[in-house]
Motif scaffolding. Structure first.
Motif, mmCIF file in Angstrom:
data_model
loop_
_atom_site.group_PDB
_atom_site.id
_atom_site.type_symbol
_atom_site.label_atom_id
_atom_site.label_comp_id
_atom_site.label_asym_id
_atom_site.label_seq_id
_atom_site.Cartn_x
_atom_site.Cartn_y
_atom_site.Cartn_z
ATOM 1 N N THR A 22 -28.563 25.427 -34.044
ATOM 2 C CA THR A 22 -29.529 25.002 -35.066
ATOM 3 C C THR A 22 -29.390 25.843 -36.334
ATOM 4 N N PHE A 23 -29.178 27.138 -36.154
ATOM 5 C CA PHE A 23 -29.065 28.040 -37.311
ATOM 6 C C PHE A 23 -27.844 27.708 -38.161
ATOM 7 N N PHE A 24 -26.680 27.549 -37.530
ATOM 8 C CA PHE A 24 -25.458 27.275 -38.293
ATOM 9 C C PHE A 24 -25.493 25.892 -38.943
ATOM 10 N N LYS A 25 -26.093 24.900 -38.246
ATOM 11 C CA LYS A 25 -26.190 23.564 -38.832
ATOM 12 C C LYS A 25 -27.135 23.546 -40.025
ATOM 13 N N CYS A 27 -27.625 25.935 -42.056
ATOM 14 C CA CYS A 27 -26.963 26.625 -43.166
ATOM 15 C C CYS A 27 -25.725 25.878 -43.654
ATOM 16 N N SER A 28 -25.462 24.709 -43.036
ATOM 17 C CA SER A 28 -24.253 23.932 -43.377
ATOM 18 C C SER A 28 -23.002 24.801 -43.289
ATOM 19 N N HIS A 29 -22.895 25.488 -42.166
ATOM 20 C CA HIS A 29 -21.760 26.385 -41.938
ATOM 21 C C HIS A 29 -20.536 25.525 -41.597
ATOM 22 N N TYR A 30 -19.669 25.289 -42.615
ATOM 23 C CA TYR A 30 -18.572 24.337 -42.453
ATOM 24 C C TYR A 30 -17.560 24.721 -41.366
ATOM 25 N N PRO A 31 -17.192 25.997 -41.239
ATOM 26 C CA PRO A 31 -16.268 26.331 -40.128
ATOM 27 C C PRO A 31 -16.848 25.961 -38.760
ATOM 28 N N TYR A 32 -18.175 26.152 -38.621
ATOM 29 C CA TYR A 32 -18.816 25.808 -37.346
ATOM 30 C C TYR A 32 -18.827 24.302 -37.132
ATOM 31 N N LEU A 33 -19.141 23.532 -38.174
ATOM 32 C CA LEU A 33 -19.138 22.078 -38.076
ATOM 33 C C LEU A 33 -17.737 21.552 -37.790
ATOM 34 N N TYR A 34 -16.747 22.199 -38.405
ATOM 35 C CA TYR A 34 -15.349 21.810 -38.158
ATOM 36 C C TYR A 34 -14.960 22.102 -36.709
ATOM 37 N N PHE A 35 -15.457 23.238 -36.201
ATOM 38 C CA PHE A 35 -15.181 23.609 -34.805
ATOM 39 C C PHE A 35 -15.787 22.582 -33.846
ATOM 40 N N LEU A 36 -17.036 22.167 -34.079
ATOM 41 C CA LEU A 36 -17.675 21.175 -33.218
ATOM 42 C C LEU A 36 -16.937 19.848 -33.253
ATOM 43 N N GLU A 37 -16.510 19.445 -34.462
ATOM 44 C CA GLU A 37 -15.835 18.154 -34.608
ATOM 45 C C GLU A 37 -14.498 18.132 -33.890
ATOM 46 N N ASN A 38 -13.777 19.230 -33.941
ATOM 47 C CA ASN A 38 -12.438 19.267 -33.349
ATOM 48 C C ASN A 38 -12.453 19.520 -31.846
ATOM 49 N N THR A 39 -13.472 20.159 -31.363
ATOM 50 C CA THR A 39 -13.546 20.419 -29.915
ATOM 51 C C THR A 39 -14.325 19.341 -29.180
ATOM 52 N N GLY A 40 -15.101 18.535 -29.890
ATOM 53 C CA GLY A 40 -15.892 17.497 -29.242
ATOM 54 C C GLY A 40 -17.150 18.014 -28.586
ATOM 55 N N LEU A 41 -17.606 19.218 -28.979
ATOM 56 C CA LEU A 41 -18.803 19.807 -28.385
ATOM 57 C C LEU A 41 -20.060 19.312 -29.104
ATOM 58 N N GLU A 42 -21.137 19.191 -28.345
ATOM 59 C CA GLU A 42 -22.451 18.850 -28.893
ATOM 60 C C GLU A 42 -23.493 19.597 -28.090
ATOM 61 N N ILE A 43 -24.303 20.404 -28.772
ATOM 62 C CA ILE A 43 -25.283 21.263 -28.104
ATOM 63 C C ILE A 43 -26.680 20.728 -28.366
ATOM 64 N N GLN A 44 -27.430 20.503 -27.278
ATOM 65 C CA GLN A 44 -28.800 20.029 -27.357
ATOM 66 C C GLN A 44 -29.682 20.951 -26.522
ATOM 67 N N VAL A 45 -30.964 20.624 -26.428
ATOM 68 C CA VAL A 45 -31.886 21.473 -25.665
ATOM 69 C C VAL A 45 -31.507 21.432 -24.188
ATOM 70 N N LEU A 46 -31.101 22.571 -23.648
ATOM 71 C CA LEU A 46 -30.720 22.728 -22.243
ATOM 72 C C LEU A 46 -29.602 21.768 -21.831
#
Length: 492
Positions: A22-25, A27-46
């Motif tokens: 939530t914190f990185f999103k 702040c629009s942290h582009y390296p983090y968003l790029y990491f999520l997009e390329n790895t296919g990860l999605e983090i939600q509550v639990l």
């Protein structure tokens, strides 16, 4: 580490991941968003979800390589799944009928479907097997759908894995429009593939479990004793003459121990029955008797040993008299070295006439009703003598049915494989039965819908769809009522 602490730790990891996500999103942290997009990860509550297209080419290649084989394979899956559908529905109906008349399904002897919950009806220390089994069963299930879809030229977008707290669940993303445009028979091959693969997986796991003893025969023996895996640090069996890890136990008193069930039964027998007497010679009694004037203690036992004798391992033994006409040849109580008496005994006895020769006498330790003398026989080393409550043996000593033939082997490997096979057999078969039930969001919903669209005496398609919806609603209600009843009973 305690299982509760493990669950708390997993929860904290989920919370930490969600916080930083939530914190990185934000702040629009582009390296983090790029990491999520390329790895296919999605983090939600639990929940952590992973999605990939890396398996698409492999699935397409497998589906196209042996097209005829897969056609026969999935046709067999349709037949088996359709035959399983009324069986699963009958089980749900019988369970519901038992609840309606106020009788527990288990009490009526009916096969029941029961949710497996760690810490409720599954031990928390086996949560690793629980998670691994769920992941394996769901991956095999979804892989079946994907492989069948590729065989029918339906686009497979990718495969995913969702971890909801500690429960991993796989998922396959297919092109639903292409699936709906297929002929009904082709749709059924795809819809039934998941249940079919779960049935095959359960069959393979059951066969492996049955053949486990034969597969490990060159390295392990089963049914000829139990091996000590671990001994708790507070166990009264630790000591210079006590049990050691990797000891092989084959007898407790006069009770033979062939496997873990015998181990439990023999300890339970030692708890319930009085300490046995021992047939020993009169000469041994006369040579080693160190008795002092006897007195009755508050716990009901008789003490006839001095302090030095008790520290040396002696016990007060009571002479078990024979028939009333037989002369009393010994004093009522004798202080004798316990290990010497037990190692030189000819047989166990409860009455004097059990010791047939005239020079043999039945001597029984004088103890209270809780304390027992337990003789544990092992393959190597002296017999272990335990004086206390036999329940302490079961509580502090963990044993395995698998006895290694070589010292460098550990029983953990075959035991873990056997336990995993049990989990896979039960979970995979259970998932197949539950999934085939006509219930919303289950495979059974779509299978029943497809079956009602086949040629039948009902000509109107809308009526057939309405009947399929009605059957699905009834199946959802029945399954929901049963699962709710079982869940509430387990929690309460």
């Amino acid at each position: 580490m305690d299982s509760i602490n493990i669950l708390i730790g997993i929860g904290l990891i989920h919370c930490t991941l969600f916080f930083f996500d939530t914190f990185f999103k934000s702040c629009s942290h582009y390296p983090y968003l790029y990491f999520l997009e390329n790895t296919g990860l999605e983090i939600q509550v639990l929940r952590v979800k992973w999605y990939t297209t890396a398996c698409n080419r492999m699935i397409m290649k497998w589906a196209m390589d042996r097209s005829r084989f897969w056609l026969a394979w999935f046709n067999a899956g349709v037949i088996i799944t359709v035959l399983l559908l009324p069986i699963a529905s009958f089980i749900i109906l019988k369970m519901t009928f038992s609840l309606w008349i106020g009788q527990s399904p288990k009490d009526s002897g009916i096969q029941t479907l029961e949710p497996m919950l760690p810490g409720v009806n599954l031990p928390l220390n086996e949560i690793g097997y629980y998670a691994a089994t769920l992941a394996l069963c769901s991956i095999v299930h979804e892989f079946g759908h994907a492989l069948a879809a590729a065989r029918e030229d339906v686009q497979v977008f990718g495969m995913g894995l969702l971890v909801a707290f500690v429960i991993p669940v796989a998922c396959a993303h297919l092109n639903s429009e292409q699936l709906g445009a297929l002929p009904i028979y082709n749709q059924l091959r795809i819809l039934c593939a998941g249940v079919w693969h779960n049935i095959v997986l359960a069959t393979l796991a059951a066969a492996t479990l049955i053949l486990t003893t034969w597969l490990w025969a060159p390295l392990f023996t089963v049914g000829q004793g139990v091996t000590v895996k671990t001994i708790l640090p507070n166990s009264p069996l630790l000591g210079p003459t006590g049990l050691l890890e990797r000891d092989t136990i084959y007898k407790i008193n006069d009770c033979h121990v062939n496997d873990g069930d015998d181990w439990y039964h023999c300890i339970l027998t030692a708890v319930r029955q009085p300490t046995p007497g021992y047939c020993i010679t009169q000469k041994l009694i006369q040579d080693h008797d160190e008795s002092v004037p006897a007195w009755h203690m508050a716990n009901g036992a008789v003490s006839c040993c001095g302090d030095d004798s008790e520290e040396g391992g002696s016990l007060c033994f009571e002479y078990i008299e024979g028939p009333p006409a037989a002369p009393l040849q010994l004093p009522p109580h004798s202080c004798l070295p316990a290990r010497l008496v037990i190692l030189n005994t000819q047989r166990f006895c409860q009455y004097s006439h059990h010791c047939a020769p005239h020079e043999m006498h039945c001597m029984q330790p004088s103890l209270d009703n809780v304390t027992k003398v337990v003789q544990i026989k092992r393959r190597e080393g002296k017999d272990v003598l335990f004086i206390g409550h036999p329940g302490e043996i079961y509580r502090t000593v963990d044993v395995s049915d698998w006895v290694p033939k070589y010292s460098f082997l550990s029983s953990d490997v075959p035991e873990a494989l056997a336990l995993l096979c049990k989990y896979v057999t039960v979970f995979s078969a259970g998932l197949a039965i539950v999934n085939v039930v006509p219930c919303f969001y289950f495979d059974g919903q779509y299978i029943v819908g497809a079956l009602f669209l086949l040629r039948s005496k009902i000509r109107h398609k809308s009526l057939r769809q309405a009947l399929a919806l009605c059957v699905t609603c009834i199946g959802t209600l029945l399954l929901g009522v049963n699962l709710l009843y079982i869940f509430v009973n387990k929690i309460i």
